[in-house]
Design a protein around this motif. Structure first.
Motif, PDB file in Angstrom:
ATOM      1  N   THR A 153      -2.919  -4.026  -5.973  1.00  0.00           N
ATOM      2  CA  THR A 153      -1.595  -3.734  -6.524  1.00  0.00           C
ATOM      3  C   THR A 153      -1.555  -4.093  -8.001  1.00  0.00           C
ATOM      4  OG1 THR A 153      -0.439  -3.952  -4.415  1.00  0.00           O
ATOM      5  CG2 THR A 153       0.862  -4.374  -6.409  1.00  0.00           C
ATOM      6  N   ALA A 154      -2.006  -5.297  -8.336  1.00  0.00           N
ATOM      7  CA  ALA A 154      -1.980  -5.741  -9.735  1.00  0.00           C
ATOM      8  C   ALA A 154      -2.808  -4.821 -10.619  1.00  0.00           C
ATOM      9  CB  ALA A 154      -2.464  -7.187  -9.840  1.00  0.00           C
ATOM     10  N   ALA A 155      -3.987  -4.428 -10.153  1.00  0.00           N
ATOM     11  CA  ALA A 155      -4.842  -3.532 -10.952  1.00  0.00           C
ATOM     12  C   ALA A 155      -4.163  -2.187 -11.167  1.00  0.00           C
ATOM     13  CB  ALA A 155      -6.194  -3.347 -10.268  1.00  0.00           C
ATOM     14  N   ALA A 156      -3.581  -1.633 -10.117  1.00  0.00           N
ATOM     15  CA  ALA A 156      -2.897  -0.343 -10.251  1.00  0.00           C
ATOM     16  C   ALA A 156      -1.707  -0.455 -11.190  1.00  0.00           C
ATOM     17  CB  ALA A 156      -2.465   0.164  -8.878  1.00  0.00           C
ATOM     18  N   VAL A 157      -0.919  -1.500 -11.024  1.00  0.00           N
ATOM     19  CA  VAL A 157       0.279  -1.685 -11.854  1.00  0.00           C
ATOM     20  C   VAL A 157      -0.096  -1.839 -13.321  1.00  0.00           C
ATOM     21  CG1 VAL A 157       2.131  -3.349 -12.357  1.00  0.00           C
ATOM     22  CG2 VAL A 157       1.756  -2.551 -10.009  1.00  0.00           C
ATOM     23  N   ARG A 158      -1.173  -2.548 -13.587  1.00  0.00           N
ATOM     24  CA  ARG A 158      -1.597  -2.743 -14.980  1.00  0.00           C
ATOM     25  C   ARG A 158      -2.135  -1.455 -15.604  1.00  0.00           C
ATOM     26  NH1 ARG A 158      -3.367  -8.266 -12.976  1.00  0.00           N
ATOM     27  NH2 ARG A 158      -1.764  -9.614 -13.878  1.00  0.00           N
ATOM     28  N   SER A 159      -2.429  -0.465 -14.799  1.00  0.00           N
ATOM     29  CA  SER A 159      -2.931   0.808 -15.326  1.00  0.00           C
ATOM     30  C   SER A 159      -1.814   1.811 -15.610  1.00  0.00           C
ATOM     31  CB  SER A 159      -3.929   1.428 -14.339  1.00  0.00           C
ATOM     32  OG  SER A 159      -3.248   1.980 -13.220  1.00  0.00           O
ATOM     33  N   MET A 160      -0.560   1.419 -15.339  1.00  0.00           N
ATOM     34  CA  MET A 160       0.575   2.331 -15.492  1.00  0.00           C
ATOM     35  C   MET A 160       1.662   1.715 -16.371  1.00  0.00           C
ATOM     36  SD  MET A 160       1.212   3.566 -11.560  1.00  0.00           S
ATOM     37  CE  MET A 160       0.476   2.279 -10.546  1.00  0.00           C
ATOM     38  N   GLY A 177       0.697   8.856  -4.997  1.00  0.00           N
ATOM     39  CA  GLY A 177       0.715  10.113  -4.262  1.00  0.00           C
ATOM     40  C   GLY A 177      -0.263  10.233  -3.115  1.00  0.00           C
ATOM     41  N   GLU A 178      -0.871   9.138  -2.680  1.00  0.00           N
ATOM     42  CA  GLU A 178      -1.784   9.197  -1.538  1.00  0.00           C
ATOM     43  C   GLU A 178      -0.995   9.312  -0.239  1.00  0.00           C
ATOM     44  OE1 GLU A 178      -4.563   5.947  -1.478  1.00  0.00           O
ATOM     45  OE2 GLU A 178      -5.044   6.193  -3.610  1.00  0.00           O
ATOM     46  N   ALA A 179      -1.622   9.878   0.765  1.00  0.00           N
ATOM     47  CA  ALA A 179      -0.996   9.973   2.086  1.00  0.00           C
ATOM     48  C   ALA A 179      -1.051   8.603   2.759  1.00  0.00           C
ATOM     49  CB  ALA A 179      -1.725  11.005   2.936  1.00  0.00           C
ATOM     50  N   VAL A 180       0.095   8.079   3.106  1.00  0.00           N
ATOM     51  CA  VAL A 180       0.178   6.792   3.802  1.00  0.00           C
ATOM     52  C   VAL A 180       1.182   6.942   4.943  1.00  0.00           C
ATOM     53  CG1 VAL A 180      -0.464   5.368   1.821  1.00  0.00           C
ATOM     54  CG2 VAL A 180       1.918   5.949   2.178  1.00  0.00           C
ATOM     55  N   HIS A 181       1.049   6.078   5.932  1.00  0.00           N
ATOM     56  CA  HIS A 181       1.917   6.158   7.105  1.00  0.00           C
ATOM     57  C   HIS A 181       2.424   4.770   7.463  1.00  0.00           C
ATOM     58  CE1 HIS A 181       0.501  10.248   7.593  1.00  0.00           C
ATOM     59  NE2 HIS A 181      -0.730   9.789   7.447  1.00  0.00           N
ATOM     60  N   ARG A 182       3.577   4.745   8.089  1.00  0.00           N
ATOM     61  CA  ARG A 182       4.151   3.500   8.570  1.00  0.00           C
ATOM     62  C   ARG A 182       3.979   3.440  10.076  1.00  0.00           C
ATOM     63  NH1 ARG A 182       9.894   0.703   7.269  1.00  0.00           N
ATOM     64  NH2 ARG A 182       9.670  -0.946   8.785  1.00  0.00           N
ATOM     65  N   ARG A 209       0.841  -1.209   0.000  1.00  0.00           N
ATOM     66  CA  ARG A 209       0.000   0.000   0.000  1.00  0.00           C
ATOM     67  C   ARG A 209       0.874   1.257   0.000  1.00  0.00           C
ATOM     68  NH1 ARG A 209      -2.355   3.763   3.256  1.00  0.00           N
ATOM     69  NH2 ARG A 209      -4.362   4.490   2.518  1.00  0.00           N
ATOM     70  N   ARG A 210       1.913   1.265   0.838  1.00  0.00           N
ATOM     71  CA  ARG A 210       2.786   2.456   0.884  1.00  0.00           C
ATOM     72  C   ARG A 210       3.466   2.714  -0.451  1.00  0.00           C
ATOM     73  NH1 ARG A 210       3.807   0.646   6.120  1.00  0.00           N
ATOM     74  NH2 ARG A 210       5.709  -0.419   5.526  1.00  0.00           N
ATOM     75  N   TRP A 211       3.943   1.662  -1.103  1.00  0.00           N
ATOM     76  CA  TRP A 211       4.666   1.864  -2.360  1.00  0.00           C
ATOM     77  C   TRP A 211       3.741   2.160  -3.528  1.00  0.00           C
ATOM     78  CZ3 TRP A 211       9.465   3.154  -3.222  1.00  0.00           C
ATOM     79  CH2 TRP A 211      10.399   2.932  -2.215  1.00  0.00           C
ATOM     80  N   ILE A 212       2.632   1.447  -3.632  1.00  0.00           N
ATOM     81  CA  ILE A 212       1.730   1.649  -4.782  1.00  0.00           C
ATOM     82  C   ILE A 212       0.839   2.866  -4.564  1.00  0.00           C
ATOM     83  CG2 ILE A 212      -0.103   0.650  -6.193  1.00  0.00           C
ATOM     84  CD1 ILE A 212       2.724  -0.599  -6.642  1.00  0.00           C
ATOM     85  N   ASP A 213       0.082   2.870  -3.484  1.00  0.00           N
ATOM     86  CA  ASP A 213      -0.845   3.985  -3.257  1.00  0.00           C
ATOM     87  C   ASP A 213      -0.103   5.260  -2.854  1.00  0.00           C
ATOM     88  OD1 ASP A 213      -2.631   1.964  -3.698  1.00  0.00           O
ATOM     89  OD2 ASP A 213      -3.557   2.035  -1.726  1.00  0.00           O
ATOM     90  N   LEU A 236       8.005   2.844 -11.729  1.00  0.00           N
ATOM     91  CA  LEU A 236       7.225   1.658 -11.383  1.00  0.00           C
ATOM     92  C   LEU A 236       8.067   0.393 -11.487  1.00  0.00           C
ATOM     93  CD1 LEU A 236       4.557   0.341 -10.564  1.00  0.00           C
ATOM     94  CD2 LEU A 236       3.921   0.334 -12.995  1.00  0.00           C
ATOM     95  N   ARG A 237       8.940   0.318 -12.450  1.00  0.00           N
ATOM     96  CA  ARG A 237       9.811  -0.865 -12.589  1.00  0.00           C
ATOM     97  C   ARG A 237      10.620  -1.061 -11.299  1.00  0.00           C
ATOM     98  NH1 ARG A 237      12.466   0.651 -16.788  1.00  0.00           N
ATOM     99  NH2 ARG A 237      11.391  -0.658 -18.292  1.00  0.00           N
ATOM    100  N   TRP A 238      11.216   0.014 -10.808  1.00  0.00           N
ATOM    101  CA  TRP A 238      12.010  -0.043  -9.579  1.00  0.00           C
ATOM    102  C   TRP A 238      11.123  -0.493  -8.415  1.00  0.00           C
ATOM    103  CZ3 TRP A 238      12.249   1.418  -4.621  1.00  0.00           C
ATOM    104  CH2 TRP A 238      13.487   1.360  -3.980  1.00  0.00           C
ATOM    105  N   VAL A 239       9.929   0.085  -8.315  1.00  0.00           N
ATOM    106  CA  VAL A 239       9.011  -0.252  -7.229  1.00  0.00           C
ATOM    107  C   VAL A 239       8.647  -1.734  -7.279  1.00  0.00           C
ATOM    108  CG1 VAL A 239       6.673   0.135  -6.324  1.00  0.00           C
ATOM    109  CG2 VAL A 239       8.129   2.092  -6.937  1.00  0.00           C
ATOM    110  N   LEU A 240       8.341  -2.258  -8.460  1.00  0.00           N
ATOM    111  CA  LEU A 240       7.995  -3.673  -8.577  1.00  0.00           C
ATOM    112  C   LEU A 240       9.156  -4.571  -8.173  1.00  0.00           C
ATOM    113  CD1 LEU A 240       5.868  -3.679 -11.819  1.00  0.00           C
ATOM    114  CD2 LEU A 240       5.092  -4.306  -9.523  1.00  0.00           C
ATOM    115  N   LEU A 241      10.351  -4.223  -8.611  1.00  0.00           N
ATOM    116  CA  LEU A 241      11.519  -5.021  -8.213  1.00  0.00           C
ATOM    117  C   LEU A 241      11.724  -4.957  -6.702  1.00  0.00           C
ATOM    118  CD1 LEU A 241      13.951  -4.212 -11.129  1.00  0.00           C
ATOM    119  CD2 LEU A 241      13.016  -6.459 -10.537  1.00  0.00           C
ATOM    120  N   HIS A 242      11.510  -3.788  -6.128  1.00  0.00           N
ATOM    121  CA  HIS A 242      11.634  -3.664  -4.670  1.00  0.00           C
ATOM    122  C   HIS A 242      10.584  -4.509  -3.958  1.00  0.00           C
ATOM    123  CE1 HIS A 242      12.331  -2.158  -0.707  1.00  0.00           C
ATOM    124  NE2 HIS A 242      11.087  -1.706  -0.638  1.00  0.00           N
ATOM    125  N   LEU A 243       9.342  -4.522  -4.454  1.00  0.00           N
ATOM    126  CA  LEU A 243       8.305  -5.340  -3.835  1.00  0.00           C
ATOM    127  C   LEU A 243       8.635  -6.826  -3.933  1.00  0.00           C
ATOM    128  CD1 LEU A 243       5.031  -3.464  -4.874  1.00  0.00           C
ATOM    129  CD2 LEU A 243       6.157  -3.479  -2.622  1.00  0.00           C
TER     130      LEU A 243
END
Length: 164
Positions: A112-119, A80-85, A71-75, A133-140
């Motif tokens: 996550t899959a739906a969001a990723v497929r939209s970008m 750009g949504e506000a998220v907290h750890r 959620r933190r990485w995708i949203d 997004l490529r970097w984010v997916l590899l990190h996930l």
């Protein structure tokens, strides 16, 4: 708590060759999620929270943490949504049951899959970090693999069950 039955769970099949980079990364992420969820199978609420000598994280805490990580990485970072750890995600209270943790992780995976497929994989993060997004997916994939191994070790110490 360990009785060391030394039983192995059947291995989940690795993704085959996939030409599309986004789909390949999503397939590996889903494979790792399934491997992690297998470590929760057959655990009761107490076992799911068990930690060897108070170290590491209980399996339910790992699942909950990774739900929040996605959620933190995708949203957050990508959209750009506000998220907290919160450190509480590692040790969830009794209000988070095993079925609820599994359901939440699966729902997050679908989101996550739906969001990723939209970008596009080259889409930059909204946080201005220069990552895409490529970097984010590899990190996930990396984060999920690291914690799936952690869950495997915790489960083996708990009751001897091993597997991926």
């Amino acid at each position: 708590m360990a009785d060391h039955r030394e039983t192995a769970q059947p291995e989940t099949a690795q993704p085959g060759p996939i030409a599309d980079e986004r789909e390949l990364l999503l397939a590996w992420l889903e494979h790792l999620r399934a491997s992690l969820l297998r470590m929760l199978e057959d655990l009761d609420e107490e076992q799911a929270r068990w930690r060897p000598d108070g170290a590491l994280i209980g399996v339910i805490g790992i699942v909950n943490h990774l739900t929040h990580v996605e959620r933190r990485w995708i949203d957050g970072r990508m959209l750009g949504e506000a998220v907290h750890r919160s450190e509480a995600e590692f040790s969830p209270g009794p209000e988070l049951t095993v079925p609820a943790a599994v359901r939440g992780y699966r729902e997050r995976g679908a989101a996550t899959a739906a969001a990723v497929r939209s970008m596009e994989v080259t889409r930059p993060c909204a946080d201005g970090s220069g990552r895409d997004l490529r970097w984010v997916l590899l990190h996930l994939v990396e984060e999920t693999a690291r914690h799936a191994g952690h869950a495997d070790a915790t489960r083996e110490l708990l009751d001897g069950v091993t597997g991926r």
